[in-house]
Write an enzyme that holds these catalytic residues in place. Structure first.
Site, PDB file in Angstrom:
ATOM      1  N   ILE A1042       0.830  -1.203   0.000  1.00 30.68           N
ATOM      2  CA  ILE A1042       0.000   0.000   0.000  1.00 30.68           C
ATOM      3  C   ILE A1042       0.863   1.253   0.000  1.00 30.68           C
ATOM      4  O   ILE A1042       0.610   2.208  -0.725  1.00 30.68           O
ATOM      5  CB  ILE A1042      -0.938   0.010   1.223  1.00 30.68           C
ATOM      6  CG1 ILE A1042      -1.863  -1.208   1.191  1.00 30.68           C
ATOM      7  CG2 ILE A1042      -1.750   1.290   1.275  1.00 30.68           C
ATOM      8  CD1 ILE A1042      -2.725  -1.348   2.426  1.00 30.68           C
ATOM      9  N   TYR A1045       8.075   3.693   2.921  1.00 26.89           N
ATOM     10  CA  TYR A1045       8.878   4.807   3.395  1.00 26.89           C
ATOM     11  C   TYR A1045      10.335   4.324   3.358  1.00 26.89           C
ATOM     12  O   TYR A1045      10.861   3.777   4.337  1.00 26.89           O
ATOM     13  CB  TYR A1045       8.462   5.220   4.798  1.00 26.89           C
ATOM     14  CG  TYR A1045       6.975   5.446   4.920  1.00 26.89           C
ATOM     15  CD1 TYR A1045       6.408   6.680   4.621  1.00 26.89           C
ATOM     16  CD2 TYR A1045       6.121   4.404   5.301  1.00 26.89           C
ATOM     17  CE1 TYR A1045       5.045   6.884   4.710  1.00 26.89           C
ATOM     18  CE2 TYR A1045       4.755   4.602   5.390  1.00 26.89           C
ATOM     19  CZ  TYR A1045       4.221   5.846   5.089  1.00 26.89           C
ATOM     20  OH  TYR A1045       2.869   6.039   5.174  1.00 26.89           O
ATOM     21  N   PRO A1047      13.490   5.597   3.285  1.00 22.76           N
ATOM     22  CA  PRO A1047      14.609   5.927   4.182  1.00 22.76           C
ATOM     23  C   PRO A1047      14.592   5.136   5.480  1.00 22.76           C
ATOM     24  O   PRO A1047      15.633   4.751   5.996  1.00 22.76           O
ATOM     25  CB  PRO A1047      14.406   7.431   4.427  1.00 22.76           C
ATOM     26  CG  PRO A1047      13.639   7.903   3.247  1.00 22.76           C
ATOM     27  CD  PRO A1047      12.719   6.774   2.895  1.00 22.76           C
ATOM     28  N   ASP A1158       1.466  13.749  13.788  1.00 18.70           N
ATOM     29  CA  ASP A1158       1.572  13.647  12.331  1.00 18.70           C
ATOM     30  C   ASP A1158       0.183  13.641  11.705  1.00 18.70           C
ATOM     31  O   ASP A1158      -0.185  12.731  10.956  1.00 18.70           O
ATOM     32  CB  ASP A1158       2.338  12.387  11.943  1.00 18.70           C
ATOM     33  CG  ASP A1158       2.811  12.424  10.487  1.00 18.70           C
ATOM     34  OD1 ASP A1158       3.208  11.361   9.966  1.00 18.70           O
ATOM     35  OD2 ASP A1158       2.759  13.505   9.873  1.00 18.70           O
TER      36      ASP A1158
END
Length: 1326
Positions: A1042, A1045, A1047, A1158
């Site tokens: 889905i 990320y 990093p 967030d």
């Protein structure tokens, strides 16, 4: 010819004049009374038709009032605008249509007292002084707004300065007071009146929110508690933050007071400087009557002792009209207790909002607030009264939205009410009959008539005197976060079939009861101050045998329960008997308490057991299993609290469910006891309605007298009954290699489906089975009863009658299922050689005979029967993750069964295999239960060498190398083979621990070797651990990526856990301790939050290289993807509903001292695009943090688009930063554009610090929503609203939009109907 035309013109003019003024006729009265004005209360609502007089009659005070001159440019009140104004005496003024005046109370040198103020235009009152009047009449189309308190005086009061003994009487008692006849009234004070409080000590409390600044005022408050429902006065001093109040000169605050409310009360006789009254709140004194589709808004207003209607039987004023003149009253019979003289009486008004108000009545009245065919939103208010009800909702009141209110009722004596009621009604009937002999046109007022044919209080609309929180005839009620205490019934429903008799409406939609919806969420009921009876209900329904179209109830009862009862007819005394055990209707003579959580709903007419005609014994079970409960919102816990005997140590609980499949997907069912999961996400799958039984044990180690049992489902599984058994330690039955059934099953249905492996037998000789029935067609819902279903001990006996005919087939089926589950040999495991110093038992050779297996088992002294140990809800230890590589032996790489190569395999029990065993399956003495995580469990295996040869024996036990969920504790002694002599027996002991929620269903091999040849057979291990938040990594299947990320090496997948679609967030384990601590923090927060607007946490799992967090899956995706990537266009009302759900979730988080860190549309998951139920839930707690003692957290790794200026200034991330991010997200959702897309991304911090905010399409956003956005992202963080305030404003906006949408749909439907009628008529003519 000309004369005829003139006559017709004059006739038309007279007709038009009569038509225009038909609604307001002058009614002449006998001397000493005001003449009256006749007002049509609902002239334009054609569905209301009546043979009786339903007009309203009020004093004719506006006809001769002084009308204002309309002067361009003059919009402020001055006496010269009203020709004839008397500055030294009382005046009546009339604000004409199309004129607008502003009355500034503090700017006028003289305080003007008005007898009457009639408003047909617009009249606004501002200032800090009270606006003093005798009567305020808002005519149709008029508008009255005030920010000042309104003080009423009685013109006949001998102490009043304007007392005039020649004033006529008002026969109906409307004045002093307010009469709204179809306009708008808005009375809003600036400062809050009502506060919630928590006790600190006997003389100090902490209030929420803090008081507003109060300079130079008389600091007196009234405190309401459970001990003092009418409150007591206190002086106080406060700390600098105005949160901690030190109380002076008042009663102590008791430790037992759980509910404390504080009211700032201002009376005229208090020594308060008029310039400071504004800062302390506003008071309103005077009875208020609102009718005619008016708009109503009261905020921060105090309604004190306004009600005149007592709790005695109604006695209304009656007008005797002349038989020759319908506008002449010849006599007036003055009523002694008129029903509409409550503090606030509202009828035929669908837009009523009451916020932050206080209602107080210490005289015995009927109710402070009465609604008739009106809808109301009431929030953050206090209603404390010595009355029959806090609120009475009469016919046609379709919606009461109540949130965060405190309903307090003082104990009242209702013993003599019924007798007095009937006596009074009989007297009234006699009077009415006498009056009717004189005049057939005798009419009553305001739909408040005593019907001659009615001789009981309910049939005369005389009700609500029993001690209720909310007494209702027809509304849908949504109660969220309300507190009730002191009532006999928190919610009391009364359904009456012949509404026309009671409402005087002969042809009306009200003639039939409408569908009912009652939703109670997070509301509480404490009946401490009621009359002491044990028969107290949170919800009571009296149907008088009538049926409603459908009923959707959430109920919570705190009364005592019978062990079992029927649910067909609450008023019946019917009993049924099964094997000498009685089941009775209702719960009025109950023995033992039981409650059901408020987030549940009833369903009636579930599929009937009696459809299985082969079971003659279960015909009457229809009455026991036709009703059930499930949760309103999918996957939300329904909690049943039931009383048990604290002296009994061991219990067995049996729950009986009905599954009504809504599709072909499996439905996960989870069951908890005392917050500890017993079954977690057990898939229930069938293509037709099925009964399912689940049984589990409970050890009452803490001598509890009440236990909480909960279940979650997606909404298609209903709990229909529950049974509780006291039990003792039962030794397991003797096990033999070949099981012989003890009972022969009788005939069973041919379509019985496969039994779920998690179902367990009860502690009797009769087995459990599933009964499958065909789903009933066209199920017609009946009235759901007020008592939530909880059938106790005797239910189990009835269930046994249903199912006793299935014993052998189910036993075999269960065994076959176990064998099938263990038929596959796992590869990739390390080879373990089991070695146990043999205990050699010599015995004589027995040629051509089998060993005595029974004796082998008798020699096994290690078999025990541990009882299930229930722990508290999983602690941090249960979900703790480890970033250290596990060193236990199960992390091997060799094949466990590699040594079986070139070995001959024999089936278990084969005569050719040289060994015999006392059991085929190692169940570690669990006897059907599940072991606890980290519990050491033991089992033993008796091995007998029946041959004449000595064999070398290896036991090859499987290992789980994927997750380490299985730990073999005594593996160190299983390192070599052992010998077993001919005709000898040895015992091999096994110890293992399951460290997560897993099913260890494996085969293990017994390998024997002699004289260069090898052979082996397989036995099985069947162990399952209890449900917890620590999952087995191998049971989590990922399917579709889905999001990623890169990093941080974080990936989000759609996946499955035990056939349940889930979202899997997968982290790669690295040496970075900070990264791992962040993962642990997210897991800890998820495990603590439990709210319908927060994504549900299922658990976490770990293997050598990855950690997974598993949550519920949102098939619609995130709100961010929906507005940016989807072709679906969201409507405005959808967007408001989605963000309202999010705001509710953040309100919960902040109340739990958790900042999200967030907030953005990508972290809001959409579960439904419908505008009902729960649409959006909050996800991604990777940046979240518990504040605890800290006021803020460090800067999170959040997207800069959503960070506020103070974070860029280095102040840390606080709750106010979440509010800022929500405002930016609300903007993004409304305009469907990325915030700050118009500037460079790296410039965002500097621009935000300078006060820049997103501007693209901001002016196109709805005004109400734009105000919320701008308040959220304001630069001064202290001025940003809380999420509770945001939720309230969004709730109001959503309710208005929903109301407009419903009106639009209704209008369209009526138009289509009219068009169709016209087309049909044209066809007929053709």
């Amino acid at each position: 010819m000309i004369n005829k035309i003139l006559i017709k013109l004059i006739t038309i003019i007279i007709f038009c004049f009569s038509f225009l003024f038909a609604e307001e006729d002058l009614i002449r009265t006998p001397p000493g009374y005001y003449n009256l004005t006749r007002h049509k209360r609902y002239p334009h609502i054609t569905e209301y038709q009546s043979s009786q007089d339903t007009d309203l009659y009020y004093p004719d005070v506006c006809r001769n009032a002084l009308r204002n001159d309309i002067i361009p440019g003059v919009d402020e009140f001055f006496p010269f605008l009203f020709p004839g104004f008397n500055s030294d005496g009382p005046n009546s003024i009339y604000i004409q249509k199309n004129s607008s005046l502003l009355f500034k109370s503090e700017s006028l040198g003289t305080t003007y007292n008005f007898v009457a103020v009639c408003v047909e235009g617009s009249f606004t009152v501002k200032g800090s002084m009270f606006f003093t009047i005798n009567s305020l009449i808002i005519l149709p189309g008029g508008r009255f707004e005030s920010e000042a308190g309104i003080e009423f005086y009685d013109e006949n009061d001998p102490l009043h300065i304007y007392n005039n003994p020649d004033f006529p009487k008002d026969p109906f008692g409307f004045f002093p007071g307010i009469l709204v006849l179809g306009g708008t009234i808005s009375v809003v004070a600036k400062e809050s009146l009502v506060y919630r409080a928590d006790r600190i000590s006997n003389s100090s409390i902490e209030i929420s929110p803090p008081f507003s600044p109060m300079n130079k005022i008389n600091q007196t408050i009234r405190i309401f508690t459970e001990l003092y429902p009418l409150g007591f006065y206190c002086s106080f001093s406060s700390d600098l933050e105005r949160k901690i109040l030190s109380l002076l000169d008042c009663l102590p605050i008791s430790e037992n007071d759980k509910i404390i409310r504080v009211l700032i009360e201002v009376d005229r006789d208090q020594n308060v400087s008029p310039t400071n009254i504004l800062k302390k709140g506003k008071t309103t004194k005077g009875s208020i009557y609102i009718t005619g589709d008016s708009n109503v808004y009261f905020k921060n207003m105090f309604f004190k002792n306004l009600g005149f209607t007592t709790n005695e039987p109604y006695n209304d004023t009656k007008l005797i009209f002349s038989p020759n003149d319908p506008n002449q009253v010849t006599d007036i019979i003055m009523g002694t207790n008129q029903r509409f003289r409550s503090s606030l009486y509202i009828e035929f008004s669908k837009n009523v909002t009451i916020d932050g108000c206080a209602f107080f009545e210490d005289n015995l009245t009927r109710s402070p607030l009465v609604l008739f065919d009106s809808n109301v939103i009431i929030s953050n208010s206090l209603i404390s009264s010595k009355s029959g009800s806090n609120i009475i909702a009469q016919y046609g009141t379709e919606s009461i939205q109540s949130s965060n209110n405190s309903y307090i009722l003082v104990k009242i004596d209702t013993a003599s009410l019924d007798v007095d009621q009937n006596n009074n009604n009989n007297n009234n009937n006699n009077n009415n009959n006498n009056n009717n002999n004189n005049n057939n046109n005798n009419n009553n007022n305001n739909n408040n008539n005593n019907n001659n044919n009615n001789n009981n209080n309910n049939n005369n609309m005389d009700y609500g005197n029993q001690g209720n929180g909310i007494y209702s005839i027809s509304p849908n009620i949504n109660s969220n976060g309300d507190s009730f205490f002191g009532q006999q019934y928190a919610f009391n429903y009364y359904f009456i079939s012949k509404n026309s008799v009671n409402s005087n409406q002969d042809n009306s939609s009200l003639l039939n009861s409408k569908p009912i919806e009652l939703i109670i969420i997070d509301s509480s009921f404490n009946p401490t101050n009621s009359n002491g009876s044990l028969n107290k209900y949170l919800l009571n329904i009296n149907s008088d045998g009538n049926k409603t179209i459908s009923t959707y109830l959430v109920c919570n009862s705190i009364i005592e329960y019978y062990s079992g009862w029927l649910m067909d007819n609450l008023n019946s005394n019917q009993q049924i008997s099964f094997e000498g055990n009685l089941f009775q209707n209702g719960c009025n003579k109950v023995d033992g308490n039981c409650t059901i959580s408020q987030n549940s709903k009833y369903s009636t007419d579930l599929p009937k057991v009696a459809n299985q005609t082969k079971f003659d014994e279960i015909v009457q079970l229809d009455k026991l299993f036709s009703n059930g409960i499930t949760s309103i919102n999918p996957n939300e816990k329904v909690i049943i609290s039931t009383k048990i005997n604290s002296k009994i140590h061991y219990y067995q609980i049996q729950l009986f469910f009905t599954h009504l499949p809504i599709d072909d997907q499996p439905t996960p069912l989870s069951i908890y006891i005392e917050n500890q999961p017993v079954f977690l996400l057990e898939p229930i799958k069938s293509t037709f309605p099925t009964f399912n039984n689940f049984t589990f044990k409970f050890e009452n180690k803490n001598s509890l007298d009440k236990i909480n049992i909960a279940f979650t489902t997606r909404g298609d599984i209903y709990l229909t009954s529950m049974a509780t058994y006291s039990s003792i330690v039962v030794e397991p039955p003797t096990e033999t290699p070949t099981e012989t059934p003890t009972e022969t099953p009788t005939e069973t249905p041919t379509d019985t489906p496969t039994q779920t492996p998690t179902q367990t037998p009860i502690l009797t000789s009769k087995p459990i089975t599933q009964i499958s029935v065909d789903r009933n067609e066209n199920l017609e819902l009946k009235i759901a009863l007020p008592i939530c279903l909880s059938l106790a001990l005797l239910i189990g006996i009835i269930i046994m009658i249903c199912i006793f005919k299935k014993v052998q087939s189910n036993s075999k089926l269960k065994k076959d299922d176990d064998e099938n589950e263990m038929a596959t040999i796992k590869e990739g495991n390390k080879s373990i050689i089991v070695s146990q110093p043999p205990t050699v038992i010599e015995e004589k050779p027995q040629d051509n005979s089998k060993p005595d297996d029974q004796k082998l088992i008798e020699r096994d002294q290690q078999i025990n029967n541990p009882i299930l140990k229930i722990r508290e809800y999983p602690s941090l230890k249960d979900i703790e993750l480890s970033n250290e590589e596990t060193k236990s032996p199960q992390y091997g790489s060799l094949n466990s069964f590699s040594t079986l190569q070139f070995s001959r395999q024999y089936d278990y029990g084969s005569e050719e295999f040289p060994f015999q065993f006392n059991k085929q399956v190692l169940e570690f003495n669990l006897n059907g239960r599940k072991c606890m995580n980290d519990e050491v469990i033991n089992d033993s295996l008796m091995i007998h060498n029946k041959s004449e040869i000595t064999y070398l024996v290896n036991i090859i036990f499987p290992q789980n190398i994927e997750t380490g969920c299985v730990s073999i504790l005594n593996v160190e002694i299983f390192n070599e083979s052992f010998e077993l002599l001919p005709h000898c027996t040895t015992e091999v002991k096994f110890s293992l621990t399951l460290t997560c929620t897993t099913k260890f269903l494996e085969n293990f091999a017994v390998l024997v070797e002699a004289q260069g040849s090898k052979c082996h057979t397989f036995l099985s291990v069947h162990v399952e651990s209890e449900t917890s938040l620590k999952l087995d990594y191998k049971e989590i299947k990922t399917e579709q990526l889905i999001a990623s990320y890169l990093p941080s090496k974080v990936y989000v997948f759609k996946g499955y856990y035990r056939d349940l679609a889930v979202a899997v967030k997968k982290f790669a384990i690295s040496d970075n301790s900070k990264s791992f601590e962040k993962i642990k923090n997210e897991v800890q927060i998820l495990s603590k939050v439990n709210n319908i607007n927060v994504v549900r946490y299922i658990g976490s799992a770990q293997n050598i290289s990855h950690v997974c967090i598993v949550t519920e899956y949102a098939k619609e995706g995130s709100l961010g993807s929906l507005i940016h990537d989807s072709k679906i266009k969201l409507s405005f009302i959808q967007k408001v509903k989605f963000m309202l759900d999010a705001a509710k979730g953040f309100t919960f988080l902040h109340a739990s001292e958790i900042v999200h860190g967030d907030i953005k549309p990508d972290n809001l998951l959409v579960f439904s695009k419908e505008i009902s139920g729960v649409c959006v839930k909050i996800c991604d707690f990777g940046n979240s943090e518990e504040l605890g003692e800290k006021e803020s957290k460090s800067k999170p790794d959040s997207t800069m688009n959503y960070l506020p200026n103070e974070v860029f200034d280095g102040e840390g991330y606080q709750k106010s930063a979440d509010v800022y991010a929500f405002g930016v997200s609300l903007y993004e959702v409304m305009v469907e554009k990325i915030p700050f897309h118009e500037i460079c991304y790296n410039d965002i911090p500097n621009r935000v610090q300078d006060g820049f905010r997103p501007t693209a399409d901001l002016d196109t956003i709805d005004d109400d929503i734009r105000k919320i956005i701008e308040c959220c992202w304001i630069k001064e963080k202290s001025k940003r609203p809380s999420f509770s305030e945001i939720s309230l404003h969004l709730e109001i906006k959503f309710s208005k939009l929903l109301h407009q949408m419903n009106e639009s749909e209704e209008s369209t439907s009526n138009h289509n109907t009219n068009s169709k009628t016209k087309e049909d008529k044209d066809l007929d003519e053709n």
